[in-house]
Design a protein around this motif. Structure first.
Motif, short mmCIF file in Angstrom:
data_model
loop_
_atom_site.label_atom_id
_atom_site.label_comp_id
_atom_site.label_asym_id
_atom_site.label_seq_id
_atom_site.Cartn_x
_atom_site.Cartn_y
_atom_site.Cartn_z
N GLN A 182 -3.37 17.13 35.57
CA GLN A 182 -1.98 16.69 36.08
C GLN A 182 -2.09 15.87 37.12
N GLU A 183 -3.17 15.97 38.12
CA GLU A 183 -3.07 15.15 39.24
C GLU A 183 -3.44 13.55 38.72
N LYS A 184 -4.53 13.55 37.70
CA LYS A 184 -4.88 12.36 37.11
C LYS A 184 -3.49 11.56 36.51
N CYS A 220 -0.21 12.15 37.54
CA CYS A 220 0.36 11.79 38.49
C CYS A 220 -0.01 10.44 39.36
N GLU A 221 -1.29 10.33 39.42
CA GLU A 221 -1.76 9.12 39.88
C GLU A 221 -1.77 7.62 39.20
N SER A 228 -4.34 21.38 36.77
CA SER A 228 -4.05 20.58 37.93
C SER A 228 -4.98 19.33 38.06
N ASP A 229 -6.21 19.62 37.62
CA ASP A 229 -6.94 18.19 37.82
C ASP A 229 -6.24 17.00 37.03
#
Length: 371
Positions: free
Chosen positions: A281-283, A285-286, A278-279
């Motif tokens: 993936q979040e990177k 997505c941002e 998720s970390d």
């Protein structure tokens, strides 16, 4: 004894209505008075478990009927969702029948009755148990300047675009007779839930006998009908009265559960596999990821993403959508293979290296174009 009582009531109703007609000029007050006359009669002869009021009927989707002159509903188990002096709001699951009340029935009034009753029959029943009978629609008029034959013609015309199961069950014109639905098979049995096997028929009689038959048909329907307890949580959530959102702490999320999505299901276990990175993936997505971050994420999650998509769509997945562009799965798999070799220090020939470099550049440019 019942016959004599109802005959006396019919005469009293006619007298009361004549007095109302003579003494009240305002149409709104006259309408309320004619409904009160019929309500007073019905309350004398219909069991107390049936509550009767005017108002609006609503379903769990938030759809409302038109204003109804008389609503007959379950008074023991039904909540009244809105209870004001001049109107009530009742859930459709609790409603046995509605009655439109008219002073003098004519074509325009029949058209209004058809629309009002159809608006009730269009509501969706969503009870806690599936025992709901259809809601019946009755019409009661004190008189008419039109013949029953013409009224029947008017009714057929008004019903032209209305589904058969939404048709009116019975029309009673007190001083003339009734219009009922009868079975096409034998043409003698009165049917209170119209369908494709019924047709309209006329019954002419005295006011006393017309009221008697109207009462008996109404009671027969009430006795043979079942209503349910409404699902009040659905009313609350659909009506935005209550916002229900579930939160389950991560350590208590059941891996053998699933989400519902687009008519299909998604296993929670598969979702958890995707969320392990998720970390990263979040990177992505941002908009903070580089080309290697994207390939690292895909190398770990491509299989889970493909299985996840196949679970939703129900078909083999040969392509995936990445940031608005479609990429073939086998091309991504080939690039991941080369990526893993490079990371492990294995030798990669120039052709594979060029393929990998070109693919990563294209995917990264597509990624950056979205930010």
């Amino acid at each position: 004894m019942l016959k004599h009582s109802i005959h006396a009531a019919a005469k009293k109703m006619q007298i009361d209505f004549e007095e109302v007609t003579e003494n009240i000029n305002h149409m709104g007050e006259r309408g309320s008075s004619r409904e009160a006359i019929l309500l007073r009669y019905l309350r004398n002869y219909i069991p107390s478990k049936y509550e009767m009021d005017n108002g609006v009927i609503i379903d769990g989707n938030g759809t409302q009927s038109r204003q109804q002159d008389i609503i007959i509903y379950d008074s023991f188990n039904s909540p009244v969702l809105l209870d004001m002096e001049k109107t009530k709001m009742v859930p459709i699951e609790s409603v046995f029948s509605v009655i439109e009340v008219k002073s003098s029935l004519k074509k325009t009034e029949i058209e209004k009755c058809v629309k009002n009753i159809s608006s009730v029959k269009s509501l969706v029943k969503n009870g806690l148990v599936e025992i709901n009978s259809p809601t019946a629609g009755f019409v009661f008029a004190f008189t008419s300047t039109t013949t029953l034959e013409t009224l029947l013609d008017n009714l057929v015309e008004a019903n032209h675009d209305v589904e058969k199961h939404k048709h009116i069950s019975v029309i009673c014109v007190l001083d003339k007779g009734l219009i009922v639905n009868v079975s096409k098979k034998g043409l003698k049995d009165i049917v209170l839930v119209p369908d494709e096997d019924t047709t309209l028929a006329i019954i002419k009689n005295t006011a006393e006998n017309n009221l008697m038959l109207f009462y008996l048909l109404l009671m027969q329907y009430l006795n043979q009908s079942s209503v349910s307890v409404p699902n009040l949580l659905k009313y609350a959530s659909e009506g935005e009265l209550l916002n229900i959102e579930y939160t389950i702490p991560k350590r208590h999320v059941p891996l053998d559960g699933y989400y519902e999505f687009n008519g299909g299901v998604i296993d929670i276990e598969n979702v958890n596999k995707i969320m392990k990175d998720s970390d990263l993936q979040e990177k992505i997505c941002e908009g903070k990821a580089n080309s290697e971050d994207i390939m690292l994420y895909l190398s770990k999650q491509l299989n889970n993403i493909v299985k996840h998509a196949e679970k939703i769509n129900g078909n083999p997945q040969y392509t995936i959508d990445f940031m608005g562009k479609i990429y073939r799965v086998f091309e991504i798999e080939k690039s991941i293979s080369i990526f893993n070799k490079l990371n492990s220090g294995e030798e990669v020939d120039q052709e594979d290296l060029d393929l990998y470099t070109g693919f990563c550049k294209d995917m990264y440019e597509q990624y950056r174009s979205q930010f």
